[in-house]
Design an enzyme around this catalytic site. Structure first.
Site, PDB file in Angstrom:
ATOM      1  N   CYS A  29       3.186   1.447  -7.430  1.00 31.13           N
ATOM      2  CA  CYS A  29       3.452   0.055  -7.303  1.00 31.13           C
ATOM      3  C   CYS A  29       4.705  -0.585  -8.389  1.00 31.13           C
ATOM      4  CB  CYS A  29       2.225  -0.853  -7.448  1.00 31.13           C
ATOM      5  SG  CYS A  29       1.220  -0.437  -5.932  1.00 31.13           S
ATOM      6  N   CYS A  80      -1.520   2.031  -4.022  1.00 32.84           N
ATOM      7  CA  CYS A  80      -0.229   2.417  -4.433  1.00 32.84           C
ATOM      8  C   CYS A  80      -0.151   3.047  -5.887  1.00 32.84           C
ATOM      9  CB  CYS A  80       0.912   1.885  -4.040  1.00 32.84           C
ATOM     10  SG  CYS A  80       0.878   0.005  -4.394  1.00 32.84           S
ATOM     11  N   CYS A 117       0.832  -1.183   0.074  1.00 36.08           N
ATOM     12  CA  CYS A 117       0.064  -0.141   0.071  1.00 36.08           C
ATOM     13  C   CYS A 117       0.957   1.408   0.006  1.00 36.08           C
ATOM     14  CB  CYS A 117      -0.907  -0.146   1.113  1.00 36.08           C
ATOM     15  SG  CYS A 117      -0.300   0.174   2.802  1.00 36.08           S
TER      16      CYS A 117
END
Length: 219
Positions: A172, A168, A94
């Site tokens: 990510c 995210c 996250c």
């Protein structure tokens, strides 16, 4: 390679130097025959630097560095085929690694026990675990208070069988052929325990479903 035993290195205190030296000794013992001195100390050194940049509690830095270096070395051992226990490995990501991903990892570890491996990380790691998330998980008798926000690294992502992302976005990491799942969940940051409970319960539901998909018996 930078020498962590050098007393002038980054103006570390004597206690920090001794703590890092002790950490290096423990890691050498755990990974003897798997990785050499240079690799182990490079991972410990770089892990220390990652936390030193934003830590507000310097005395805990050597401990955090050791724990993160150990996780990274275990991941590298999986990537390089030194560790092949066949256990499914899941990475929860996250933004701050302070709420959603920590709760998911807590449920995963609790339900899977030692039949699978879970890690977590954040694109912008926070300073501490969300107190409301800790309290909400404690209501389920799961203690995540000993965890800490941390970044992800290439070897950790590469070692995971499944990467679960939670808000995210483009930050990510994306690796070809890696299995990704995106879980849309409310961010518990700034919320009360009462408001975090529905997020916690949804995370538990999804983790249970994931374990079924992975064929991991639930404790």
């Amino acid at each position: 390679m930078t020498d962590i035993h050098d007393p002038t290195h980054r103006d570390l205190s004597i206690d920090q130097q001794l703590a890092l030296k002790t950490a290096a000794t423990r890691l050498h013992g755990e990974f003897d025959g798997v990785f050499g001195t240079e690799t182990i100390e490079r991972f410990l050194h770089s892990s220390y630097d990652q936390f030193a940049a934003h830590s507000t509690i310097p005395r805990f830095l050597p401990l955090l560095a050791e724990r993160f270096a150990r996780q990274r070395l275990h991941a590298l051992a999986r990537v390089e085929g030194h560790h092949t226990d066949g256990k499914p490995t899941v990475l929860f990501l996250c933004v701050h690694n302070a709420g959603r991903s920590q709760m998911a990892m807590g449920f995963f570890q609790h339900l899977a026990d030692d039949r699978a491996v879970a890690w977590s990380g954040g694109s912008e790691p926070g300073y501490e675990i969300n107190p409301a998330a800790i309290a909400a998980m404690a209501e389920r008798d799961i203690d995540i208070s000993g965890e800490f926000p941390k970044p992800w690294t290439d070897e950790i992502v590469r070692a995971a069988d499944v990467v679960i992302t939670m808000g995210c976005g483009d930050a990510c990491p994306v690796f070809p052929s890696k299995r990704y799942l995106d879980w849309t969940l409310d961010d518990p940051a700034g919320k009360s325990v009462e408001d975090v409970r529905p997020v916690r319960d949804e995370i538990e539901r999804r983790v249970r479903g994931l374990l079924v998909e992975l064929g991991v018996p639930v404790a």
